[in-house]
Design an enzyme around this catalytic site. Structure first.
Site, PDB file in Angstrom:
ATOM      1  N   GLU A  14      14.901  -4.542  13.165  1.00  0.00           N
ATOM      2  CA  GLU A  14      13.874  -3.669  13.750  1.00  0.00           C
ATOM      3  C   GLU A  14      13.032  -4.383  14.822  1.00  0.00           C
ATOM      4  O   GLU A  14      11.913  -3.969  15.123  1.00  0.00           O
ATOM      5  CB  GLU A  14      12.988  -3.047  12.659  1.00  0.00           C
ATOM      6  CG  GLU A  14      13.784  -2.083  11.769  1.00  0.00           C
ATOM      7  CD  GLU A  14      12.978  -1.429  10.658  1.00  0.00           C
ATOM      8  OE1 GLU A  14      11.918  -1.976  10.294  1.00  0.00           O
ATOM      9  OE2 GLU A  14      13.419  -0.399  10.142  1.00  0.00           O
ATOM     10  N   GLU A  66      19.967   2.325   8.043  1.00  0.00           N
ATOM     11  CA  GLU A  66      19.222   2.366   6.771  1.00  0.00           C
ATOM     12  C   GLU A  66      18.712   3.786   6.559  1.00  0.00           C
ATOM     13  O   GLU A  66      18.301   4.449   7.511  1.00  0.00           O
ATOM     14  CB  GLU A  66      17.987   1.451   6.824  1.00  0.00           C
ATOM     15  CG  GLU A  66      18.285  -0.002   7.028  1.00  0.00           C
ATOM     16  CD  GLU A  66      16.999  -0.845   7.097  1.00  0.00           C
ATOM     17  OE1 GLU A  66      15.921  -0.348   6.729  1.00  0.00           O
ATOM     18  OE2 GLU A  66      17.103  -1.990   7.544  1.00  0.00           O
TER      19      GLU A  66
END
Ligand code: GLA
Length: 694
Positions: free
Chosen positions: A179, A330
């Site tokens: 991220e 995810e």
């Protein structure tokens, strides 16, 4: 037949087979050769568990039809326990053991979590907060993206991994970092100097910078590059926009450092991706995803329940980063641990979400995470397997969905969503509006979502793409908030309309140039002449005081934002007018349209209520000849389509609280049910996958 002709016939046959396979299945970079076209996976952390346990986990995964593990993205201290001493043997054993259970691995580089020895010995690698304090070790994303020393450590660990796994047949790809540190920056001297150097490379002279930023205002004139600060809010809009761009540049450069070393050492069949976060706006995702094989994102609902329109929009946004299919790297196994109320998704909701992802162009859906770590910051997070090592009830839902993926996967090979409608998104415009909202309730993403919802319902397939993306294939292009609209972008959009495209601009469009300076012509800037209309004045509307609007699209209200338009060309047609309001807006145009070249330009100067937006969207699709890709579906049902290689697959999902019957345009194969029908009955969260063979 001679043996020669037999061989020749055989070869022709093989060639024909190969050609027809190629025609059926154009390669999609998100689909891994040799693997199912759509995959289910989990985030697995073998480094947290004793090795004898691994096989039990993998057996449970295999039993659930889990085909992918993403591993290692936080395992730096295990892979490099002390400086320069690498241990990747355990990881190789984990990858190989997974393969034994028909599970492929995606390796994450661990650079979101530098180990304690590194930050202790080289404290300059740690980020400095805007208040001047260096962060302490123990969380993640604690390193400075701009630290050359840190980058060198990142390069070395990525190199070690790529050397070891770049040819491993069971490693299908790479995720860089995790991220991207939420785009957090370090407010230290190194970063500031790099920012100044970056500005210098862009503007060349201080004169140019001073002019574009109008630094004469409030005595901001810079005589030396070293005087330019890192903005911490409330700064010059030109400086603030450039800082955002610099942040994007730094993370893209940081990413490239790892891409280069992986590419050098790994086979090209291994993909490289990053896990992004939907509408997270820390950097320009069109820029950062450019060097990646494909984009991925982490799809979390957080609190409450899935909003299919917003989730669909976020999928389409991610697909639009590279205008390619994508992965959901995810997603939440029921609940997260980081929201105000971490409620669990209803039974069946996660399955609906997984299928929605596929419908919008995902080719893999991974659950985060497989099993709760015994300690660490995320003990309460949803999982498939509890701390005791046995499946929790949610495991069954994943397993059911994964089995469905495996059952119907071949129908998705080589397929992608294809749309006639594009919504344009621009980070520059988003940031420019965020810096100066003018009305705290102005939510440009909310405005985008309103148009998306209306257009998606009518067309059943929408692309969300960069304002600079090629547009010629679209029948309708809608840009709800194109605030920063410099000449090159205006030319690009005008060319689309001139050649027959239907272009719609929404409120706040055409106000700024690329330096976030006001354009010296009246809004919508370069569009004022072609549109034959201009914005006379804009108004932030008071909360709970909506303004009546009426016209060709019926009657309704505008709220939050209203622009008073004025036509300047006789053939500019007023579509909507304001009713009685603040005196200024009374009876003035709110929306205008005009034929332009072979196409049309329309400008809507207000945030319209949902009903008016829906009618406006109907007008847009009618004007541009856009048809629904499937046909009517009952309220609460979402339909998606993927096509390619002569295939057409639809996914129907019912989000309504009770069951819905969908009448199909004609009889189709119900792939999950395994029968042919012209009707589908869907309970709440019910899903059906349809192969259209007609
Ligand atoms: C993010 C991170 C994961 C994990 C999850 C929890 O998406 O990438 O490592 O922390 O959130 O929801």
């Amino acid at each position: 037949m001679s043996s020669f002709s037999r061989v020749r016939t055989l070869w022709c046959f093989v060639l024909l087979l190969a050609l027809s396979a190629a025609a059926q299945s154009p390669p999609v970079p998100t689909q891994i050769p040799g693997q199912n076209a759509i995959l289910m996976g989990v985030a697995w952390y073998p480094e947290q568990w004793p090795e004898p346990r691994w096989e039990d986990d993998l057996r449970l995964m295999e039993a659930a039809d889990v085909k992918v593990v993403r591993i290692a993205e936080f395992a730096w201290s295990r892979m490099e326990p002390s400086e320069g001493k690498y241990d990747l043997d355990w990881l190789e054993r984990a990858v190989n053991l997974a393969a034994k259970h028909h599970i492929v691995s995606v390796l994450g580089t661990p650079t979101a979590t530098p180990p304690a020895w590194l930050t202790q010995k080289y404290p300059d690698t740690l980020r400095v907060e805007p208040n001047g304090q260096r962060v302490t070790h123990g969380n993640r994303a604690h390193a400075s993206v701009s630290s050359p020393r840190y980058r060198e450590f990142c390069r070395r660990i990525a190199e070690q991994m790529a050397r070891r796994f770049g040819h491993n047949p069971n490693v299908v790809g790479w995720q860089i970092d995790n991220e991207y540190g939420y785009a957090l920056m370090s407010y230290d001297d190194i970063t500031r100097q790099r920012f100044q150097d970056w500005l210098k490379a862009k503007y060349k002279t201080l004169d140019s910078l001073n002019t574009h930023w109008t630094t004469a205002y409030w005595s901001q004139t810079y005589d030396n590059w070293s005087e330019i600060p890192i903005p911490v809010g409330g700064h010059n809009p030109g400086l603030m926009l450039e800082w955002k761009r610099f942040v994007g540049h730094e993370w893209t450069d940081y990413q490239q450092n790892e891409i280069d070393v992986i590419r050098k050492n790994a086979e090209s069949r291994q993909f490289i991706t990053g896990n992004f976060m939907g509408f997270f706006d820390g950097f320009d995702h069109y820029e950062i995803t450019a060097p990646l094989t494909f984009a991925s994102w982490d799809d979390y609902v957080g609190s409450g329940h899935v909003d299919p329109a917003f989730n669909g929009l976020s999928h389409d946004l991610t697909r639009g980063f590279k205008r390619e299919n994508f992965w959901v790297m995810e997603t939440q196994p029921g609940a997260v641990n980081w929201h105000s109320v971490n409620n669990f998704l209803n039974r069946g909701e996660a399955r609906a979400m997984a299928w929605q992802a596929i419908g919008h162009g995902a080719d893999d859906v991974n659950y985060w995470q497989w099993r709760s770590a015994l300690n660490g910051q995320e003990q309460y997070h949803g999982v498939l397997v509890g701390a005791d090592g046995t499946p929790v009830p949610f495991y069954d839902e994943v397993s059911t969905t994964a089995q469905e993926f495996a059952k119907v996967e071949s129908s998705f090979r080589g397929t992608v969503p294809v749309s006639d409608v594009a919504l344009l998104y621009s980070y520059d415009s988003h940031w420019a509006i965020q810096f100066q909202k003018h009305n705290q309730n102005y939510d440009d993403i909310g405005v985008l979502k309103n148009y998306y919802r209306a257009l998606r319902q009518l067309s059943q397939s929408v692309d969300v793409i960069s304002a600079y993306a090629p547009l010629s294939g679209y029948k309708l292009v809608v840009a709800p908030n194109l605030n920063v609209l410099p000449k090159d972008l205006a030319d690009h959009l005008l060319e689309y309309a001139r050649n027959g495209g239907n272009l719609v601009l929404g409120p706040r469009s055409g106000m700024k140039d690329e330096y976030n300076a006001l354009l010296p012509q009246r809004q919508p800037g370069y569009f004022a002449d072609p549109l034959g209309a201009r914005v006379e004045q804009f108004y932030a509307l008071e909360k709970d005081v909506p303004v009546p609007v009426s016209g060709a699209w019926g009657s309704g209200t505008a709220s939050i934002w209203a622009e008073q338009l004025k036509t300047t060309a006789p053939d500019a047609e007023v579509l909507l007018k304001y009713g009685k309001s603040n005196g200024w807006l009374d009876d003035q145009p709110a929306a205008v349209t005009r034929a332009f070249g072979k196409g049309r330009i329309t400008y809507i100067g207000a945030v319209l209520d949902d009903k008016l937006t829906a009618v406006a969207a109907e007008w847009m699709v009618q004007k541009s000849g856009v048809k629904a890709v499937f046909g009517p579906v009952p309220d609460g049902v979402e339909v998606s389509r993927r096509t390619g290689g002569g295939k057409q697959v639809f996914i129907l999902i019912n989000y309504a609280p009770d069951s819905r019957t969908v009448t199909l345009p004609h009889s189709m194969k119900l792939l999950l049910d395994g029968k042919e029908s012209d009707k589908v009955e869907l309970p709440q969260y019910g899903v059906e996958v349809l192969a259209d063979t007609k």
